[in-house]
Scaffold this motif. Structure first.
Motif, short mmCIF file in Angstrom:
data_model
loop_
_atom_site.label_atom_id
_atom_site.label_comp_id
_atom_site.label_asym_id
_atom_site.label_seq_id
_atom_site.Cartn_x
_atom_site.Cartn_y
_atom_site.Cartn_z
N SER A 2 0.80 -1.03 -0.04
CA SER A 2 -0.05 0.10 -0.13
C SER A 2 0.93 1.19 -0.14
CB SER A 2 -0.73 -0.16 1.15
OG SER A 2 -0.12 0.44 2.28
N LEU A 3 0.40 2.54 -0.23
CA LEU A 3 0.97 3.61 -0.29
C LEU A 3 1.37 3.84 0.95
CD1 LEU A 3 1.68 6.21 -1.85
CD2 LEU A 3 -0.39 7.01 -1.75
N ARG A 4 0.49 3.64 2.02
CA ARG A 4 0.69 3.97 3.46
C ARG A 4 1.97 3.19 3.82
NH1 ARG A 4 -3.26 4.28 8.30
NH2 ARG A 4 -4.07 5.97 6.66
N SER A 36 0.76 9.80 -7.53
CA SER A 36 0.72 10.95 -7.87
C SER A 36 0.65 11.90 -6.85
CB SER A 36 -0.92 11.00 -8.73
OG SER A 36 -1.80 11.03 -7.58
N HIS A 37 0.95 13.11 -6.93
CA HIS A 37 1.29 14.01 -5.91
C HIS A 37 -0.16 14.07 -5.13
CE1 HIS A 37 3.89 15.64 -8.87
NE2 HIS A 37 4.27 16.29 -7.78
N GLN A 38 -1.50 13.81 -5.77
CA GLN A 38 -2.69 14.17 -4.92
C GLN A 38 -2.71 12.87 -4.27
OE1 GLN A 38 -2.35 14.10 -8.29
NE2 GLN A 38 -3.00 16.29 -8.92
N GLN A 39 -2.37 11.58 -4.44
CA GLN A 39 -2.29 10.35 -3.69
C GLN A 39 -1.60 10.48 -2.82
OE1 GLN A 39 -1.37 8.08 -7.08
NE2 GLN A 39 -3.34 6.62 -6.82
N LEU A 40 -0.39 11.07 -2.79
CA LEU A 40 0.87 11.00 -1.79
C LEU A 40 0.17 12.05 -0.66
CD1 LEU A 40 4.36 10.90 -2.11
CD2 LEU A 40 3.47 13.04 -1.24
N TYR A 41 -0.44 13.32 -1.20
CA TYR A 41 -0.76 14.15 -0.04
C TYR A 41 -1.92 13.78 0.84
CZ TYR A 41 2.98 17.54 -1.57
OH TYR A 41 3.91 18.08 -1.60
N ARG A 42 -2.99 13.10 -0.05
CA ARG A 42 -4.21 12.64 0.68
C ARG A 42 -3.58 11.46 1.50
NH1 ARG A 42 -6.74 12.72 -4.53
NH2 ARG A 42 -6.21 10.73 -4.86
N GLU A 43 -2.81 10.81 1.24
CA GLU A 43 -2.41 9.54 2.31
C GLU A 43 -1.43 10.25 3.49
OE1 GLU A 43 -2.75 6.12 4.16
OE2 GLU A 43 -3.73 6.69 2.23
N LEU A 44 -0.67 11.21 3.11
CA LEU A 44 -0.15 11.93 4.20
C LEU A 44 -0.98 12.46 5.25
CD1 LEU A 44 2.99 13.64 2.41
CD2 LEU A 44 3.10 11.65 3.92
N ASP A 45 -1.94 13.06 4.80
CA ASP A 45 -3.19 13.62 5.67
C ASP A 45 -3.82 12.68 6.53
OD1 ASP A 45 -2.60 16.40 5.03
OD2 ASP A 45 -3.76 16.60 3.77
N ARG A 48 -1.57 11.32 9.13
CA ARG A 48 -1.61 12.06 10.32
C ARG A 48 -3.16 12.15 11.29
NH1 ARG A 48 -1.04 18.52 9.17
NH2 ARG A 48 -3.21 18.03 8.87
N GLY A 49 -3.81 11.78 10.47
CA GLY A 49 -4.99 11.89 11.05
C GLY A 49 -5.18 10.59 12.24
N ASP A 50 -4.62 9.63 11.50
CA ASP A 50 -4.59 8.43 12.20
C ASP A 50 -3.29 8.25 13.26
OD1 ASP A 50 -6.52 7.34 10.52
OD2 ASP A 50 -5.21 6.25 9.24
N GLY A 51 -2.71 9.23 13.31
CA GLY A 51 -1.60 9.27 14.62
C GLY A 51 -0.23 8.77 14.26
N LEU A 52 -0.09 8.34 12.94
CA LEU A 52 1.15 7.77 12.27
C LEU A 52 2.33 8.78 12.10
CD1 LEU A 52 -0.46 5.15 10.09
CD2 LEU A 52 0.13 4.68 12.55
#
Length: 173
Positions: A2-4, A36-45, A48-52
């Motif tokens: 996964s991207l994560r 993509s940039h969008q996928q990366l930034y969405r997953e980073l957010d 962060r929301g999941d506390g990782l």
């Protein structure tokens, strides 16, 4: 994968901005994962929301503020958990293969054009692999085991791509 998991791996050694992570992808992980940039930034957010991850906003003069992401202890534990879990073999999900089951309806000019375009993309991939190898793995004998592991994935990527190219040649004949 996964991207994560890839983001956890990318941020394990040092914190970075989304741009930094994207550059690390291009430099070392391009042969194993693309996003993509969008996928990366969405997953980073999400992470962060999941506390990782934590995110520190660094103000910049005359530029947008930088967001520097860093693994939390929960992020390190998530990475360790993912690394400890054995992965199942991934199914081959290749839409091109489905077209072969309709060979008689697939117009020959379209078939030839698609296989030629794929061949060109794979040749470009081989050039990318060669550039990565020249930049990061120019002297494999001097690599530590940790440095050698990504080199092995690069070599596998090259072999798989070579196999695809040979297969396309076979089909075109």
């Amino acid at each position: 994968m996964s991207l994560r998991a890839v983001l956890l791996i990318t941020l394990q050694r040092e914190p970075g901005t989304g741009y930094d992570v994207l550059q690390r992808f291009k430099a070392g992980l391009a042969h194993v994962w693309q996003a993509s940039h969008q996928q990366l930034y969405r997953e980073l957010d999400r992470m962060r929301g999941d506390g990782l991850l934590t995110c520190e906003t660094v103000p910049q003069a005359e530029r947008p503020d930088r967001k520097v992401y860093r693994l939390t202890e929960a992020g390190r534990q998530a990475l360790d958990g993912w690394l400890a879990e054995p992965l199942a073999a991934s199914p081959v999900r290749q839409p091109l293969f489905a077209k072969f089951f309709a060979w008689e309806r697939w117009p020959e000019p379209a078939r030839r054009a698609e296989l030629a375009a794929l061949s060109e993309q794979l040749e470009q991939r081989m050039q990318t692999y060669a550039a990565i190898e020249a930049e990061w793995f120019s002297d494999p004998e001097t690599l530590t085991p940790a440095q050698r592991a990504p080199w092995h994935t690069l070599r596998l990527g090259r072999r798989l791509t070579e196999t695809w190219l040979e297969w396309i040649e076979e089909v075109m004949e």
